[in-house]
Design an enzyme around this catalytic site. Structure first.
Site, PDB file in Angstrom:
ATOM      1  N   GLY A  33       0.819  -1.221   0.000  1.00  0.00           N
ATOM      2  CA  GLY A  33       0.000   0.000   0.000  1.00  0.00           C
ATOM      3  C   GLY A  33       0.849   1.266   0.000  1.00  0.00           C
ATOM      4  O   GLY A  33       2.016   1.260   0.377  1.00  0.00           O
TER       5      GLY A  33
ATOM      6  N   ARG B   5      -2.163   8.746   3.518  1.00  0.00           N
ATOM      7  CA  ARG B   5      -2.376   9.673   4.642  1.00  0.00           C
ATOM      8  C   ARG B   5      -1.086  10.024   5.394  1.00  0.00           C
ATOM      9  O   ARG B   5      -1.085  10.920   6.222  1.00  0.00           O
ATOM     10  CB  ARG B   5      -3.407   9.071   5.612  1.00  0.00           C
ATOM     11  CG  ARG B   5      -4.833   9.277   5.129  1.00  0.00           C
ATOM     12  CD  ARG B   5      -5.829   8.525   5.985  1.00  0.00           C
ATOM     13  NE  ARG B   5      -5.850   7.105   5.672  1.00  0.00           N
ATOM     14  CZ  ARG B   5      -6.490   6.194   6.398  1.00  0.00           C
ATOM     15  NH1 ARG B   5      -7.116   6.549   7.507  1.00  0.00           N
ATOM     16  NH2 ARG B   5      -6.463   4.927   6.045  1.00  0.00           N
TER      17      ARG B   5
ATOM     18  N   GLY C  23     -13.729  -4.232   8.965  1.00  0.00           N
ATOM     19  CA  GLY C  23     -14.611  -5.324   8.558  1.00  0.00           C
ATOM     20  C   GLY C  23     -15.252  -5.923   9.807  1.00  0.00           C
ATOM     21  O   GLY C  23     -14.584  -6.149  10.807  1.00  0.00           O
TER      22      GLY C  23
ATOM     23  N   ASN D 230     -12.510  -7.370  12.330  1.00  0.00           N
ATOM     24  CA  ASN D 230     -11.355  -8.072  11.772  1.00  0.00           C
ATOM     25  C   ASN D 230     -10.096  -7.231  11.976  1.00  0.00           C
ATOM     26  O   ASN D 230     -10.022  -6.097  11.530  1.00  0.00           O
ATOM     27  CB  ASN D 230     -11.633  -8.271  10.269  1.00  0.00           C
ATOM     28  CG  ASN D 230     -10.438  -8.839   9.525  1.00  0.00           C
ATOM     29  OD1 ASN D 230      -9.522  -9.390  10.129  1.00  0.00           O
ATOM     30  ND2 ASN D 230     -10.477  -8.706   8.193  1.00  0.00           N
TER      31      ASN D 230
HETATM   32  C1  UD1 Z   1      -8.761  -4.688   5.750  1.00  0.00           C
HETATM   33  C2  UD1 Z   1      -9.864  -5.740   5.884  1.00  0.00           C
HETATM   34  C3  UD1 Z   1     -10.787  -5.364   7.027  1.00  0.00           C
HETATM   35  C4  UD1 Z   1     -10.022  -5.192   8.308  1.00  0.00           C
HETATM   36  C5  UD1 Z   1      -8.898  -4.176   8.109  1.00  0.00           C
HETATM   37  C6  UD1 Z   1      -8.004  -4.145   9.342  1.00  0.00           C
HETATM   38  C7  UD1 Z   1     -10.163  -6.559   3.631  1.00  0.00           C
HETATM   39  C8  UD1 Z   1     -11.037  -6.535   2.432  1.00  0.00           C
HETATM   40  N1  UD1 Z   1     -10.565  -5.832   4.640  1.00  0.00           N
HETATM   41  O1  UD1 Z   1      -9.372  -3.451   5.443  1.00  0.00           O
HETATM   42  O2  UD1 Z   1     -11.769  -6.362   7.194  1.00  0.00           O
HETATM   43  O3  UD1 Z   1     -10.883  -4.770   9.356  1.00  0.00           O
HETATM   44  O4  UD1 Z   1      -8.070  -4.583   7.003  1.00  0.00           O
HETATM   45  O5  UD1 Z   1      -7.088  -3.094   9.193  1.00  0.00           O
HETATM   46  O6  UD1 Z   1      -9.170  -7.243   3.655  1.00  0.00           O
HETATM   47  N2  UD1 Z   1      -2.625  -3.959   0.988  1.00  0.00           N
HETATM   48  C9  UD1 Z   1      -1.810  -4.355  -0.044  1.00  0.00           C
HETATM   49  N3  UD1 Z   1      -2.320  -4.420  -1.303  1.00  0.00           N
HETATM   50  C10 UD1 Z   1      -3.608  -4.089  -1.579  1.00  0.00           C
HETATM   51  C11 UD1 Z   1      -4.435  -3.684  -0.517  1.00  0.00           C
HETATM   52  C12 UD1 Z   1      -3.925  -3.639   0.756  1.00  0.00           C
HETATM   53  O7  UD1 Z   1      -0.627  -4.677   0.159  1.00  0.00           O
HETATM   54  O8  UD1 Z   1      -3.994  -4.193  -2.747  1.00  0.00           O
HETATM   55  C13 UD1 Z   1      -2.067  -3.930   2.332  1.00  0.00           C
HETATM   56  C14 UD1 Z   1      -2.025  -2.518   2.894  1.00  0.00           C
HETATM   57  O9  UD1 Z   1      -0.759  -1.928   2.604  1.00  0.00           O
HETATM   58  C15 UD1 Z   1      -2.206  -2.764   4.377  1.00  0.00           C
HETATM   59  C16 UD1 Z   1      -3.059  -4.031   4.436  1.00  0.00           C
HETATM   60  O10 UD1 Z   1      -2.926  -4.644   3.179  1.00  0.00           O
HETATM   61  O11 UD1 Z   1      -0.986  -3.031   5.008  1.00  0.00           O
HETATM   62  C17 UD1 Z   1      -4.516  -3.750   4.750  1.00  0.00           C
HETATM   63  O12 UD1 Z   1      -5.046  -2.896   3.748  1.00  0.00           O
HETATM   64  P1  UD1 Z   1      -6.030  -1.703   4.093  1.00  0.00           P
HETATM   65  O13 UD1 Z   1      -6.450  -1.050   2.823  1.00  0.00           O
HETATM   66  O14 UD1 Z   1      -5.475  -0.888   5.178  1.00  0.00           O
HETATM   67  O15 UD1 Z   1      -7.234  -2.492   4.745  1.00  0.00           O
HETATM   68  P2  UD1 Z   1      -8.749  -2.427   4.360  1.00  0.00           P
HETATM   69  O16 UD1 Z   1      -8.942  -2.961   2.999  1.00  0.00           O
HETATM   70  O17 UD1 Z   1      -9.251  -1.101   4.669  1.00  0.00           O
END
Ligand code: UD1
Ligand code: CA
Length: 460
Positions: free
Chosen positions: A12, A16, A141, A170
């Site tokens: 990611g 922010r 989630g 989650n």
């Molecule tokens: C995700 C969960 C949510 C949980 C939350 C906890 C999903 C769909 N949702 O939310 O249920 O409550 O985490 O924080 O999984 N990342 C990648 N590649 C991507 C997307 C994300 O590497 O394509 C990484 C981000 O850098 C981060 C982590 O995955 O470290 C979580 O991603 P983030 O977008 O913060 O979480 P949510 O999708 O909002």
């Protein structure tokens, strides 16, 4: 015990953070954030750790190059499900418990992960999700249960009002059956509010296939705290500092005010050392036993032996301080300084690439650069090694038991033999032999009555 692997998501951008730097490279206690989950996983006895990188991939790889981990690249951030899928190739041969962590969740503890994996293995689950209960679950989630059993996770943006009222959420940390999860991820769709591949959808798939889905409740939600902005970064850093400082105190170090003591992860401190507030111990610093470090001291990558006293406001970088030395107040030891023991480096003394023999002292207002001093040398106030001619650096060598008077300039390259004495105010440009006296100053002229005469003239 089945085999264990870890995948850490760190692709990611971290919008922010408002930063040029990828989020996971922002530091906590002197260490890039991503190292915290990597180390938490390592302590689990992990077979293999795969870091999923995307934004700033090259910089993240460089930072973690020595960690013995594998990488997977997620070129486009299409969601958490897609991110984990990117690690499939790196874990082709792997069959066992796969722990999923996030690079921006640095407070997670190995004990918590150990409990998570144990519950997962005992239940022979396909998925065990780490959950927490929050008074304000907004953004997370939600864990949907039927008759007590977890049936799915619904994201904030997809949740109905009654689902939004659920406060078990989650954490984003899971243990998966590796075979199961990679098979399931291949079947994910993007039919949701964000058009992303949701990792969370594999829970529902597991339930539908009659596989076991477990939830482990995290007692201390702080551990799952994610870092999204710099305010959260400071908050997490404070918590990590508190943990590290507590470990030092339990190991016998006195911290007068742990809330104001900044000790990097990995710094070592011997027992019975006393650290005042406002001290920063950074990098690969090691402090011996029985030391005292006064307010405002900054130590970067130094070895400080036992029973040293670092006085207020001193700055020490890449230096070695021998036992029973006193430094400061307000001294600056620059890289390459080696105090061989029982030294005294006093206020407003600066050293650089200076090897200073046992028992030697420079107590006030001195610059010692590119020099080697023997034992028991006394360097008078205001002494300067003139080591630089604007182009090149030159060395000064001073033998044992030399006495350097106040306000002496040693114009390098120059050698002073053992036991020699240099008179105050000398500008030494030639070598001084052993046991000699060197005087190099204009002889004093005294004009009797001259000052009185001038005063009288000025009055007129
Ligand atoms: C995700 C969960 C949510 C949980 C939350 C906890 C999903 C769909 N949702 O939310 O249920 O409550 O985490 O924080 O999984 N990342 C990648 N590649 C991507 C997307 C994300 O590497 O394509 C990484 C981000 O850098 C981060 C982590 O995955 O470290 C979580 O991603 P983030 O977008 O913060 O979480 P949510 O999708 O909002
Ligand atoms: Ca998201």
């Amino acid at each position: 015990m089945t085999q264990r692997a870890a995948v850490i998501l760190a692709a990611g951008k971290g919008t922010r953070m408002k930063s040029e730097q990828p989020k996971v490279l922002h530091t906590i206690a002197g260490k890039a954030m991503v190292h915290f989950p990597i180390e938490a996983a390592n302590r689990l006895g992990i077979e293999r750790t795969v870091l999923v990188v995307g934004h700033g991939a090259e910089a993240v790889r460089q930072e973690t190059g020595d960690c013995g981990i594998a990488y997977a690249v997620q070129a486009e951030q299409l969601g958490t499900g897609h991110a984990l899928l990117c690690a499939r190739e790196a874990l082709m041969e792997f069959d066992g418990a796969l722990i999923l962590l996030a690079g921006d969740v640095p407070l997670i503890q190995t004990d918590t992960l150990e409990d998570l994996v144990r519950q997962h293995e005992q239940a022979q689950a396909a998925v065990t999700v780490l959950t927490m209960e929050l008074d304000n679950p907004f953004g997370y989630g939600r864990i949907v249960r039927e008759d007590g059993a977890v049936v799915r996770i619904v994201e904030q943006k997809d949740a109905t009002p009654s689902e939004q009222a659920l406060n078990e959420v989650n954490t984003g940390i899971y243990c998966f059956d590796a075979r199961f999860v990679f098979e399931s991820l291949g079947k994910l769709g993007t039919d949701n509010a964000q058009g992303e591949y949701y990792l969370t959808d594999v829970l529902e798939m597991a339930v539908k296939e009659g596989r076991i889905v477990e939830a482990a409740l995290l007692n201390c939600p702080e551990e799952a705290m994610g870092i999204n902005d710099r305010a959260q970064l400071a908050d997490a850093a404070e918590r990590i500092r508190r943990r590290l400082n507590r470990e030092h105190m339990l190991a016998g170090v006195t911290l007068i005010d742990p809330a104001q003591t900044y000790i990097d992860a990995g710094v070592e401190i011997g027992p019975d050392s006393l650290i005042h507030p406002g001290v920063h111990l950074k990098g690969k610093t090691r402090i011996g036993a029985g030391c005292e470090i006064e307010p405002g001291v900054v130590v970067q990558d130094c070895l400080v032996a036992d029973r040293c006293h670092l006085k207020a406001g001193s700055v020490l970088e890449n230096s070695e301080i021998g036992a029973e030395s006193a430094v400061g107040p307000m001294a600056h030891l620059r890289p390459g300084t080696q105090l061989l023991g029982e030294n005294k480096i006093g206020n407003f003394v600066e050293t650089k690439k200076a090897v200073i023999g046992k028992g030697s002292k420079a107590s006030h207002l001195t610059y010692l650069g590119d020099c080697e001093l023997g034992q028991r040398v006394n360097v008078g106030c205001g002494t300067i090694t003139c080591n630089y001619d604007g182009v090149n650096k030159f060395r000064t060598e001073i033998g044992d038991d030399v006495f350097v008077g106040s306000d002496v300039q040693l114009v390098a390259p120059v050698k002073v033999g053992r036991g020699a004495l240099i008179a105050a105010g000398a500008t030494i440009t030639k070598d001084v032999p052993e046991d000699a006296l060197a005087i190099a100053r204009a002889p004093q002229k005294v004009l009797e009555g001259w000052a009185a005469k001038r005063r009288a003239e000025q009055k007129k």
